[in-house]
Each structure stands twice: as C-alpha cells, then as structure tokens.
Design an enzyme around this catalytic site. Sequence first.
Site, PDB file in Angstrom:
ATOM      1  N   GLY A  10     -10.071   9.706  28.490  1.00  0.00           N
ATOM      2  CA  GLY A  10     -10.399   8.864  29.078  1.00  0.00           C
ATOM      3  C   GLY A  10     -12.454   8.369  27.741  1.00  0.00           C
ATOM      4  O   GLY A  10     -12.980   8.283  28.496  1.00  0.00           O
ATOM      5  N   ALA A  11     -11.996   7.837  26.606  1.00  0.00           N
ATOM      6  CA  ALA A  11     -12.714   8.385  25.864  1.00  0.00           C
ATOM      7  C   ALA A  11     -13.088   6.278  24.917  1.00  0.00           C
ATOM      8  O   ALA A  11     -13.824   5.873  24.164  1.00  0.00           O
ATOM      9  CB  ALA A  11     -12.608   8.990  24.528  1.00  0.00           C
ATOM     10  N   GLY A  14     -16.505   3.190  29.136  1.00  0.00           N
ATOM     11  CA  GLY A  14     -17.568   3.808  30.274  1.00  0.00           C
ATOM     12  C   GLY A  14     -17.919   5.202  29.342  1.00  0.00           C
ATOM     13  O   GLY A  14     -18.225   5.230  28.293  1.00  0.00           O
ATOM     14  N   ILE A  15     -18.294   6.168  30.211  1.00  0.00           N
ATOM     15  CA  ILE A  15     -19.275   7.236  29.642  1.00  0.00           C
ATOM     16  C   ILE A  15     -18.072   8.282  28.458  1.00  0.00           C
ATOM     17  O   ILE A  15     -19.387   9.096  27.924  1.00  0.00           O
ATOM     18  CB  ILE A  15     -20.027   9.107  30.844  1.00  0.00           C
ATOM     19  CG1 ILE A  15     -18.418   9.275  31.424  1.00  0.00           C
ATOM     20  CG2 ILE A  15     -20.078   7.587  32.053  1.00  0.00           C
ATOM     21  CD1 ILE A  15     -19.020  10.460  32.050  1.00  0.00           C
ATOM     22  N   GLY A  16     -17.067   8.090  28.539  1.00  0.00           N
ATOM     23  CA  GLY A  16     -16.224   8.545  27.152  1.00  0.00           C
ATOM     24  C   GLY A  16     -17.486   7.910  26.324  1.00  0.00           C
ATOM     25  O   GLY A  16     -16.587   8.486  24.946  1.00  0.00           O
ATOM     26  N   SER A 131     -17.611  14.740  40.083  1.00  0.00           N
ATOM     27  CA  SER A 131     -17.905  13.957  40.842  1.00  0.00           C
ATOM     28  C   SER A 131     -19.086  14.435  42.090  1.00  0.00           C
ATOM     29  O   SER A 131     -18.252  15.394  42.672  1.00  0.00           O
ATOM     30  CB  SER A 131     -17.204  12.953  41.267  1.00  0.00           C
ATOM     31  OG  SER A 131     -17.655  11.896  41.870  1.00  0.00           O
ATOM     32  N   TYR A 157      -9.657  11.078  45.868  1.00  0.00           N
ATOM     33  CA  TYR A 157     -10.491  11.086  44.787  1.00  0.00           C
ATOM     34  C   TYR A 157     -11.149  12.371  44.691  1.00  0.00           C
ATOM     35  O   TYR A 157     -11.106  13.387  43.884  1.00  0.00           O
ATOM     36  CB  TYR A 157     -11.281   9.990  44.769  1.00  0.00           C
ATOM     37  CG  TYR A 157     -12.208   9.412  43.725  1.00  0.00           C
ATOM     38  CD1 TYR A 157     -11.943   9.708  42.278  1.00  0.00           C
ATOM     39  CD2 TYR A 157     -13.699  10.055  43.808  1.00  0.00           C
ATOM     40  CE1 TYR A 157     -12.805  10.079  41.335  1.00  0.00           C
ATOM     41  CE2 TYR A 157     -14.859  10.459  42.989  1.00  0.00           C
ATOM     42  CZ  TYR A 157     -14.658  10.025  41.526  1.00  0.00           C
ATOM     43  OH  TYR A 157     -14.656  10.287  40.595  1.00  0.00           O
TER      44      TYR A 157
END
Length: 280
Positions: A10-11, A14-16, A131, A157
């Site tokens: 997930g890079a 976003g945060i990745g 989360s 989720y």
Amino acid sequence: MPGKTIVITGASDGIGAAAARQLVADGHVVALVGRSPSKTRALAQELGADHFLADFTRLSDVRALATQLLAAYPRIDVLANNAGGIFGDRARTADGFEKTLQVNHLAPFLLTNLLMETLVASQASILNTSSIGARLFGKIDLDDLGNDRKFSPNKAYGDSKLANILFARELDRRYRSSGIAAVAFHPGNVRTNFASDTTSFMRWVYRTPVSSLVGLVSPGKGAETLTWLAEGAPGRDWEPGEYYEKKRPARTSRQAADAQLAHDLWEKSAELVGLPPTVR
C-alpha cells in the site's frame, strides 16, 4: 546504525507513500508495493527505490509478489502490511472471498507466511496497519468471516482490522521465540484517498468538507507511527504483540485479547488461502 531493508505494501499513496519518503530520507532501503502502476512507478522514481505491483484482490498476485521479493532481498528487516481499505457493497474476488476480508486480511496473511523463512532469518519486525474501526465495528464470527449473513461496509472493515490485530498477536505467540516481532497500530484518522470507494458514512467524513472538522491529520503525520515502529527496536522502543495508537499501547476490541480466537483465525485463514495446517 546501518539502514534496514523495509517492504511496505500500500505504498503508492497515503501513509504508505509518506512513510516510504521518511524512511528513505533516513537512509533505509525501501521496497514499494502498490496496486497502481503509475502511482507506484512515480514514487519509485522519486525515491530511487525498487517497486513491485500487486493487486490484493488476486491471491495469485500475492504469490507472485512473494516470489519476487524473495528473489530480490536475501534479508527483509521490516514487513509493513499497510495495504487495505473500506469498500462498498458486498463483492467477491476472483478467489471467491469477500473483498474486504481478502484485501485487508487474507492477502497480507498469505504474503507474510510466504516470506516467513526470510523474515525469521532476518529477525524481522512485522507491522500491521489496523484501525480504531476494530473497536468500533469489529466482531468476528469464524463461521461467517465474509459476513454473508449480516454485511455492511463498516462491519466488514472493522472485522478485517480486528483480524490485523489478532494476526499480530498470534504471530507474536508463534514466532517470538524465533526472533519475529509483530505489532498492530492505528495511524490516526488520515486525510487520504481512504473511503473513496465505499458506500459507508465514512466516505462522507473523509471525502467532503466535514473532514476539516473531525481532526483528520496529514499523511505525513499519520505515517509517523509506522516509521517509528519500523526504525525502533522491539522490546526497547515498543512491545511486540501489542496494539498501538499515537505510539502508545491502546485499548481495542475485547476480542483482540482472545488467544483462542487468534489461534483459530490463523488456522482458518491458512485453510482459506491454501497454506498447510500448523502445530504451533
């Protein structure tokens, strides 16, 4: 201290992506894993980093990714299982699983296990992006992991994020003695593309002007916990097997403390993705 070899899924966004920038700036070797060819390639060019493409809705992509990573890196110091999201109405992947379950839990579970020999040899840290949704919405039923009986985007989720915590805790139980350090964490409510594909009310929170009123933080701020865990020393800077928020152990779902559930979820997940049963 010499730089670490760090794989981030997930890079591409976003945060990745933010964590990758922070870690490369600090001198680490970062392998970027993303679904979007254009975004992942662009970030790799920006950072001078290797990149790999994988769509976690296809477990064949996960298996191919593991093969590529093992060929590229004889040592992996950190695996950051960061890919994931909240999606819309119930959908099944080509592998036959509910999409949220597969992308957020089954795919990283499979990837981690396929890399396990190298991770153990490297005395690696495994970081699972979870989360607060685990506490707010999660309640796992092993007989209905795909929520066929009572589906909602939030429930799917929350269950998957709870599974991330249970996976980290069972990793700790099974592999701490082999040198693995596993942890789960909440990065904060981050202003990213998260919730862009969902029918959940969270789309309204994240994708409308109300986002400015609910304390969303920047991707760079959200990435700080991932970077802190990746660079830190397990047992000194953070405790393996725990769940963290704001760099501190935090309260989460009561089910996260259920050791039998963690064990049984592992065995059920292994069966679903075609891994052999274990005796640990």
